[in-house]
Write a protein that holds these residues in place. Structure first.
Motif, PDB file in Angstrom:
ATOM      1  N   ILE A  10       0.999  -1.148   0.073  1.00 42.45           N
ATOM      2  CA  ILE A  10      -0.038  -0.006   0.064  1.00 42.45           C
ATOM      3  C   ILE A  10       0.743   1.165  -0.019  1.00 42.45           C
ATOM      4  O   ILE A  10       0.593   2.305  -1.005  1.00 42.45           O
ATOM      5  CB  ILE A  10      -1.082   0.017   1.013  1.00 42.45           C
ATOM      6  N   PRO A  11       1.954   1.376   1.056  1.00 45.59           N
ATOM      7  CA  PRO A  11       2.533   2.656   0.946  1.00 45.59           C
ATOM      8  C   PRO A  11       3.451   2.807  -0.498  1.00 45.59           C
ATOM      9  O   PRO A  11       3.780   3.855  -1.150  1.00 45.59           O
ATOM     10  CB  PRO A  11       3.628   2.402   1.968  1.00 45.59           C
ATOM     11  N   LEU A  12       3.722   1.512  -1.057  1.00 47.96           N
ATOM     12  CA  LEU A  12       4.695   1.773  -2.339  1.00 47.96           C
ATOM     13  C   LEU A  12       3.652   2.134  -3.684  1.00 47.96           C
ATOM     14  O   LEU A  12       3.739   2.935  -4.431  1.00 47.96           O
ATOM     15  CB  LEU A  12       5.087   0.269  -2.667  1.00 47.96           C
ATOM     16  N   GLY A  13       2.410   1.678  -3.554  1.00 46.57           N
ATOM     17  CA  GLY A  13       1.177   1.812  -4.393  1.00 46.57           C
ATOM     18  C   GLY A  13       0.883   3.179  -4.590  1.00 46.57           C
ATOM     19  O   GLY A  13       0.790   4.004  -5.355  1.00 46.57           O
ATOM     20  N   ILE A  14       0.802   3.612  -3.241  1.00 45.43           N
ATOM     21  CA  ILE A  14       0.022   5.309  -3.069  1.00 45.43           C
ATOM     22  C   ILE A  14       1.333   6.398  -3.464  1.00 45.43           C
ATOM     23  O   ILE A  14       0.877   6.947  -4.316  1.00 45.43           O
ATOM     24  CB  ILE A  14      -0.574   5.485  -2.109  1.00 45.43           C
ATOM     25  N   LEU A  15       2.604   5.858  -3.170  1.00 51.65           N
ATOM     26  CA  LEU A  15       3.737   6.666  -3.577  1.00 51.65           C
ATOM     27  C   LEU A  15       3.655   6.953  -5.087  1.00 51.65           C
ATOM     28  O   LEU A  15       3.890   7.846  -5.694  1.00 51.65           O
ATOM     29  CB  LEU A  15       4.764   6.076  -2.939  1.00 51.65           C
ATOM     30  N   PHE A  16       3.794   5.539  -5.971  1.00 52.50           N
ATOM     31  CA  PHE A  16       3.691   5.716  -7.279  1.00 52.50           C
ATOM     32  C   PHE A  16       2.628   6.383  -7.796  1.00 52.50           C
ATOM     33  O   PHE A  16       2.653   7.293  -8.709  1.00 52.50           O
ATOM     34  CB  PHE A  16       3.733   4.244  -7.784  1.00 52.50           C
ATOM     35  N   ALA A  17       1.308   6.139  -7.360  1.00 58.38           N
ATOM     36  CA  ALA A  17      -0.037   6.343  -7.928  1.00 58.38           C
ATOM     37  C   ALA A  17       0.045   8.005  -7.797  1.00 58.38           C
ATOM     38  O   ALA A  17      -0.256   8.610  -8.699  1.00 58.38           O
ATOM     39  CB  ALA A  17      -1.087   5.728  -7.240  1.00 58.38           C
ATOM     40  N   THR A  18       0.631   8.483  -6.546  1.00 52.48           N
ATOM     41  CA  THR A  18       0.470  10.003  -6.517  1.00 52.48           C
ATOM     42  C   THR A  18       1.413  10.698  -7.342  1.00 52.48           C
ATOM     43  O   THR A  18       1.127  11.642  -8.193  1.00 52.48           O
ATOM     44  CB  THR A  18       0.556  10.281  -5.082  1.00 52.48           C
ATOM     45  N   SER A  19       2.580  10.179  -7.468  1.00 52.90           N
ATOM     46  CA  SER A  19       3.685  10.948  -8.012  1.00 52.90           C
ATOM     47  C   SER A  19       3.287  10.676  -9.611  1.00 52.90           C
ATOM     48  O   SER A  19       3.305  11.673 -10.450  1.00 52.90           O
ATOM     49  CB  SER A  19       4.970  10.128  -8.021  1.00 52.90           C
ATOM     50  N   TYR A  20       2.761   9.580 -10.210  1.00 54.26           N
ATOM     51  CA  TYR A  20       2.415   9.326 -11.463  1.00 54.26           C
ATOM     52  C   TYR A  20       1.465  10.167 -12.127  1.00 54.26           C
ATOM     53  O   TYR A  20       1.501  10.926 -13.025  1.00 54.26           O
ATOM     54  CB  TYR A  20       2.340   7.820 -11.659  1.00 54.26           C
ATOM     55  N   THR A  21       0.370  10.153 -11.125  1.00 53.59           N
ATOM     56  CA  THR A  21      -0.719  11.039 -11.454  1.00 53.59           C
ATOM     57  C   THR A  21      -0.589  12.525 -11.585  1.00 53.59           C
ATOM     58  O   THR A  21      -0.856  13.241 -12.821  1.00 53.59           O
ATOM     59  CB  THR A  21      -2.004  10.848 -10.516  1.00 53.59           C
ATOM     60  N   LEU A  22       0.122  13.149 -10.550  1.00 53.45           N
ATOM     61  CA  LEU A  22       0.419  14.446 -10.646  1.00 53.45           C
ATOM     62  C   LEU A  22       1.495  15.004 -11.776  1.00 53.45           C
ATOM     63  O   LEU A  22       1.334  15.885 -12.519  1.00 53.45           O
ATOM     64  CB  LEU A  22       0.963  15.039  -9.248  1.00 53.45           C
ATOM     65  N   SER A  23       2.434  13.931 -11.801  1.00 57.75           N
ATOM     66  CA  SER A  23       3.346  14.288 -13.096  1.00 57.75           C
ATOM     67  C   SER A  23       2.889  14.252 -14.321  1.00 57.75           C
ATOM     68  O   SER A  23       3.228  14.893 -15.197  1.00 57.75           O
ATOM     69  CB  SER A  23       4.488  13.261 -12.897  1.00 57.75           C
ATOM     70  N   ALA A  24       1.804  13.087 -14.611  1.00 54.74           N
ATOM     71  CA  ALA A  24       1.144  13.151 -15.656  1.00 54.74           C
ATOM     72  C   ALA A  24       0.369  14.397 -16.186  1.00 54.74           C
ATOM     73  O   ALA A  24       0.245  15.045 -17.177  1.00 54.74           O
ATOM     74  CB  ALA A  24       0.187  11.826 -15.861  1.00 54.74           C
ATOM     75  N   LEU A  25      -0.263  14.871 -15.060  1.00 56.37           N
ATOM     76  CA  LEU A  25      -1.183  16.153 -15.185  1.00 56.37           C
ATOM     77  C   LEU A  25      -0.492  17.462 -15.554  1.00 56.37           C
ATOM     78  O   LEU A  25      -0.657  18.105 -16.322  1.00 56.37           O
ATOM     79  CB  LEU A  25      -1.836  16.510 -13.930  1.00 56.37           C
TER      80      LEU A  25
END
Length: 358
Positions: A64-79
């Protein structure tokens, strides 16, 4: 509300995918590390699958910590990379306001991570370890040798040559009773001591009592008042050192109380107990850090943001490792060892967010 829905629509698929992928990888890594042992001991495939199934809740706890780290970084970076955040900022919505839904989600997920571990993952992981040790012939005996235990705040000292866990029996037992002022009250020697489950105390066999009287040592029968005080449970004498990280919070608290009662060092155990509550907030920390670091690159936004977020998460782990060591050796309090990194990185995240490009 439209922005919140859009943000969650971009975020959740990546989050679920990252968590599931991380959990599967962790389970496969554990399988590959033990595969040759399973083959060597001819463990049936059904039992191997059962071990993996029992390990799954713990892998999700790690993932869960790994997943939410990747998801947050990837989502904001893509935006950022698609200039969608530029449009959001131009409409008068700040980065903090836009990402508040992620912070709220991460805050509640931190509590969920604690309960996942305390109510499910700890128990299934313990059963996984027990089954794995049984199938691989790695059982550890709970018998103990040459033990000394303090009880009643040091007023009773148990010394025994051997503890037999199967029979719940102590051999060659010396019992030292001290008064409240720590002066000697009596010494009892017994060939054996057997735990009486019904009475809730130890029963002595072939026991002799030695007590000081008028500057002499008087030998005689054992007084019942002393026998009734021998209530230290058999679990105290077992040959096992409980890992606070591998039991529930309630069990860890009881173990720490036992350490305090018997006069054993408890700083490390207490700091690990507080860590059980502080560590789940890594979910909130990594989201906060990812938000604060997301706008600090103008080129290769996605790659740099991911790298910075991972580096910040590693810095959190290292900081907590250092503070836990300081707490273990008594340089700082157990509470500070567990919670200081959380407070520190929340402040760092606020500072980073203050200077993030919006």
């Amino acid at each position: 509300m439209i922005l919140v829905k859009y943000l969650y629509k971009q975020f959740f698929p990546i989050l679920f995918g990252a968590i599931i992928l991380s959990a599967v990888v962790l389970n496969l890594v554990d399988l590959l590390m033990n595969l040759w042992r399973y083959i060597q001991n001819q463990v049936p495939a059904s039992e191997v699958f059962r071990i993996m199934l029992l390990y799954t809740p713990k892998t999700f706890w790690y993932a869960i910590p790994l997943g939410i780290l990747f998801a947050t970084s990837y989502t904001l970076s893509a935006l950022y990379a698609h200039n969608e955040l530029t449009a959001v900022f131009a409409s008068g919505v700040s980065l903090f306001r836009f990402t508040v839904p992620l912070l709220v989600l991460a805050f509640f997920m931190s509590f969920g991570l604690f309960f996942l571990d305390d109510k499910l993952a700890v128990n299934t992981y313990a059963r996984k370890q027990e089954l794995q040790n049984e199938l691989l012939n790695q059982q550890q005996t709970l018998d103990n040798n040459s033990l000394v235990i303090l009880a009643e705040g040091g007023n009773i000292i148990y010394k025994a040559s051997v503890y037999d866990n199967a029979q719940k029996r102590l051999y060659d037992v010396y019992l030292v009773f001290r008064n409240d002022d720590k002066t000697l009250g009596a010494v009892i020697h017994a060939d054996t001591a057997l735990w009486d489950e019904t009475a809730g105390h130890w029963r002595l066999q072939n026991a002799t009592q030695y007590a000081p009287r008028d500057e002499k040592i008087v030998m005689g029968a054992v007084l019942h008042d002393f026998i009734n005080r021998l209530t230290e449970p058999p679990e105290t004498f077992r040959n096992n050192v409980l890992s606070v990280e591998e039991v529930t919070a309630g069990e860890a608290k009881e173990y720490i109380e036992h350490l305090k009662r018997t006069g054993l060092p408890y700083n490390e155990a207490l700091s690990l107990y507080y860590k059980k509550f502080s560590f789940p907030f890594i979910v909130f920390i990594v989201v906060f850090l990812s938000i604060g670091l997301s706008g600090h690159a103008t080129k290769n936004v996605m790659l740099i943001s991911l790298a910075l977020s991972i580096g910040a998460a590693v810095a959190f782990y290292v900081t907590q490792m250092v503070t836990m060591l300081l707490a273990k050796f008594g340089y700082i309090s157990a509470f500070s060892g567990a919670w200081f990194p959380v407070f520190l990185f929340v402040v760092i995240s606020i500072v980073l967010l203050r200077f993030t490009r919006t």
